[in-house]
Motif scaffolding. Structure first.
Motif, PDB file in Angstrom:
ATOM      1  N   GLY A 130       0.818  -1.212   0.000  1.00 20.20           N
ATOM      2  CA  GLY A 130       0.000   0.000   0.000  1.00 20.20           C
ATOM      3  C   GLY A 130       0.851   1.261   0.000  1.00 20.20           C
ATOM      4  N   ALA A 131       1.896   1.258   0.798  1.00 23.41           N
ATOM      5  CA  ALA A 131       2.784   2.421   0.856  1.00 23.41           C
ATOM      6  C   ALA A 131       3.509   2.623  -0.471  1.00 23.41           C
ATOM      7  CB  ALA A 131       3.784   2.251   1.994  1.00 23.41           C
ATOM      8  N   ALA A 132       3.933   1.520  -1.085  1.00 24.55           N
ATOM      9  CA  ALA A 132       4.633   1.616  -2.373  1.00 24.55           C
ATOM     10  C   ALA A 132       3.702   2.147  -3.459  1.00 24.55           C
ATOM     11  CB  ALA A 132       5.190   0.251  -2.762  1.00 24.55           C
ATOM     12  N   ILE A 133       2.453   1.701  -3.450  1.00 28.04           N
ATOM     13  CA  ILE A 133       1.475   2.177  -4.427  1.00 28.04           C
ATOM     14  C   ILE A 133       1.199   3.663  -4.232  1.00 28.04           C
ATOM     15  CG2 ILE A 133      -0.953   2.024  -5.111  1.00 28.04           C
ATOM     16  CD1 ILE A 133      -0.763  -1.007  -4.621  1.00 28.04           C
ATOM     17  N   GLU A 134       1.102   4.074  -2.991  1.00 29.42           N
ATOM     18  CA  GLU A 134       0.852   5.489  -2.711  1.00 29.42           C
ATOM     19  C   GLU A 134       1.989   6.366  -3.228  1.00 29.42           C
ATOM     20  OE1 GLU A 134      -0.186   8.398   1.111  1.00 29.42           O
ATOM     21  OE2 GLU A 134      -0.025   6.216   1.368  1.00 29.42           O
ATOM     22  N   ALA A 135       3.208   5.881  -3.099  1.00 30.02           N
ATOM     23  CA  ALA A 135       4.370   6.651  -3.546  1.00 30.02           C
ATOM     24  C   ALA A 135       4.508   6.653  -5.072  1.00 30.02           C
ATOM     25  CB  ALA A 135       5.642   6.096  -2.913  1.00 30.02           C
ATOM     26  N   ASP A 136       4.076   5.553  -5.706  1.00 27.55           N
ATOM     27  CA  ASP A 136       4.200   5.424  -7.169  1.00 27.55           C
ATOM     28  C   ASP A 136       3.045   4.576  -7.671  1.00 27.55           C
ATOM     29  OD1 ASP A 136       4.950   5.194  -9.803  1.00 27.55           O
ATOM     30  OD2 ASP A 136       6.627   3.832  -9.428  1.00 27.55           O
ATOM     31  N   PRO A 137       1.878   5.184  -7.926  1.00 30.35           N
ATOM     32  CA  PRO A 137       0.687   4.393  -8.257  1.00 30.35           C
ATOM     33  C   PRO A 137       0.670   3.810  -9.666  1.00 30.35           C
ATOM     34  CG  PRO A 137       0.187   6.736  -8.287  1.00 30.35           C
ATOM     35  CD  PRO A 137       1.584   6.615  -7.775  1.00 30.35           C
ATOM     36  N   ARG A 138       1.546   4.262 -10.556  1.00 33.11           N
ATOM     37  CA  ARG A 138       1.452   3.854 -11.960  1.00 33.11           C
ATOM     38  C   ARG A 138       1.529   2.342 -12.169  1.00 33.11           C
ATOM     39  NH1 ARG A 138       5.216   5.293 -15.161  1.00 33.11           N
ATOM     40  NH2 ARG A 138       3.964   5.520 -17.048  1.00 33.11           N
ATOM     41  N   PRO A 139       2.416   1.592 -11.483  1.00 32.65           N
ATOM     42  CA  PRO A 139       2.479   0.142 -11.734  1.00 32.65           C
ATOM     43  C   PRO A 139       1.436  -0.689 -10.984  1.00 32.65           C
ATOM     44  CG  PRO A 139       4.592   1.035 -10.934  1.00 32.65           C
ATOM     45  CD  PRO A 139       3.530   2.032 -10.637  1.00 32.65           C
ATOM     46  N   ALA A 140       0.581  -0.055 -10.180  1.00 33.33           N
ATOM     47  CA  ALA A 140      -0.306  -0.814  -9.292  1.00 33.33           C
ATOM     48  C   ALA A 140      -1.223  -1.766 -10.047  1.00 33.33           C
ATOM     49  CB  ALA A 140      -1.131   0.138  -8.436  1.00 33.33           C
ATOM     50  N   GLY A 141      -1.625  -1.388 -11.259  1.00 36.88           N
ATOM     51  CA  GLY A 141      -2.527  -2.235 -12.033  1.00 36.88           C
ATOM     52  C   GLY A 141      -1.924  -3.572 -12.414  1.00 36.88           C
ATOM     53  N   MET A 142      -0.601  -3.704 -12.295  1.00 36.18           N
ATOM     54  CA  MET A 142       0.047  -4.972 -12.642  1.00 36.18           C
ATOM     55  C   MET A 142      -0.325  -6.088 -11.676  1.00 36.18           C
ATOM     56  SD  MET A 142       3.782  -3.505 -13.756  1.00 36.18           S
ATOM     57  CE  MET A 142       4.367  -5.032 -14.491  1.00 36.18           C
TER      58      MET A 142
END
Length: 274
Positions: free
Chosen positions: A218-230
């Motif tokens: 969750g923290a990583a997605i918040e910092a860089d949401p672009r790859p989250a859809g992977m």
């Protein structure tokens, strides 16, 4: 007399067997007639945010195998320790009369974006997920050769076929396992030993459900949401059950897959197709 089942009369070695997927593999194989060597380090693991398995966890796996009517031999050992692994597996194989199936399941997952990963995280991940898998095959394969054949199953990940964001080290380790399975398949084929890899999407286990791992993602997605859809599965499920992966392991362990080798088998709800 061996119980009827898809792996009746066979003996399996499962690493990381104290809980989660490892326990599910051990119990599924036992329910289908196999005796099982269950191995786990039963200690905190380096770098990870979730708690390690305990000896009580391993004892519970033994109990569940025995409830299924099969014999279980428990080993407390670190898959990074090649010599200890070889000696302990040899003793357990002697007790059970042979070895037919290896399930190299032990592994760790540490979430850390590239600029937050440390040399320790990289080393721990490669030592357990890659060297530990190699050690497991090296400890078990000679017993399969002596048996005249068998099945080796390496637990990789969807991250061994498609990049998993926020964990370069983990993706690297699981791609290595995918290649290792194919390379072992080539060389062990002459001994009638099949080698395949299994690639789950996220699995509902103590490693993935809640706690530090999910918080780190969750923290990583918040910092860089672009790859989250992977992380999005094609099928409408967030994670699969450990038992779903165990079903695939059973197929690869059984004679139903007697002509299947060097396969990268997905249990990924379609995540690797996006």
């Amino acid at each position: 007399m061996a119980a009827a089942g898809r792996v009746a009369g066979k003996v399996a070695l499962v690493t990381g067997a104290a809980r989660g997927m490892g326990r599910a593999h051990a119990v599924r194989l036992a329910k289908e007639g196999a005796d099982v060597i269950v191995l786990d380090v039963c200690a905190p693991l380096p770098s990870v945010a979730y708690p390690g398995a305990s000896r009580d966890d391993l004892h519970e796996t033994v109990r569940l195998v025995e409830v299924a009517g099969r014999r279980a031999v428990a080993i407390v050992a670190d898959v990074r320790d090649h010599d200890l692994l070889c000696s302990e597996v040899a003793v357990a194989v002697d007790r059970l009369g042979g070895l037919d199936i290896i399930v190299a399941n032990a592994g760790i997952c540490v979430v850390a974006p590239w600029d937050r990963a440390t040399p320790e995280i990289l080393k721990d991940t490669l030592d357990i997920n890659v060297v530990g898998v190699w050690n497991t095959v090296m400890a078990g394969a000679p017993h399969l050769v002596a048996r005249g054949g068998g099945s080796v199953i390496l637990i990789s990940s969807a991250a061994g076929l498609k990049v998993q964001p926020y964990m370069v080290h983990y993706t690297a380790s699981k791609f290595a396992v995918t290649g290792m399975a194919k390379a072992f398949a080539v060389e062990l084929a002459k001994d009638s030993i099949r080698v395949n890899s299994v690639h789950p999407t996220g699995v509902e286990t103590g490693m993935s459900a809640g706690g530090g791992l999910q918080a780190a993602i969750g923290a990583a997605i918040e910092a860089d949401p672009r790859p989250a859809g992977m992380f999005t599965n094609m099928l409408p499920v967030e994670r699969v059950a450990a038992e779903d992966v165990a079903d695939a392991v059973l197929f690869l362990a059984s004679d139903e897959s007697k002509h299947v080798t060097a396969l990268a088998m997905t249990v990924d709800a379609g995540v690797t197709q996006y």
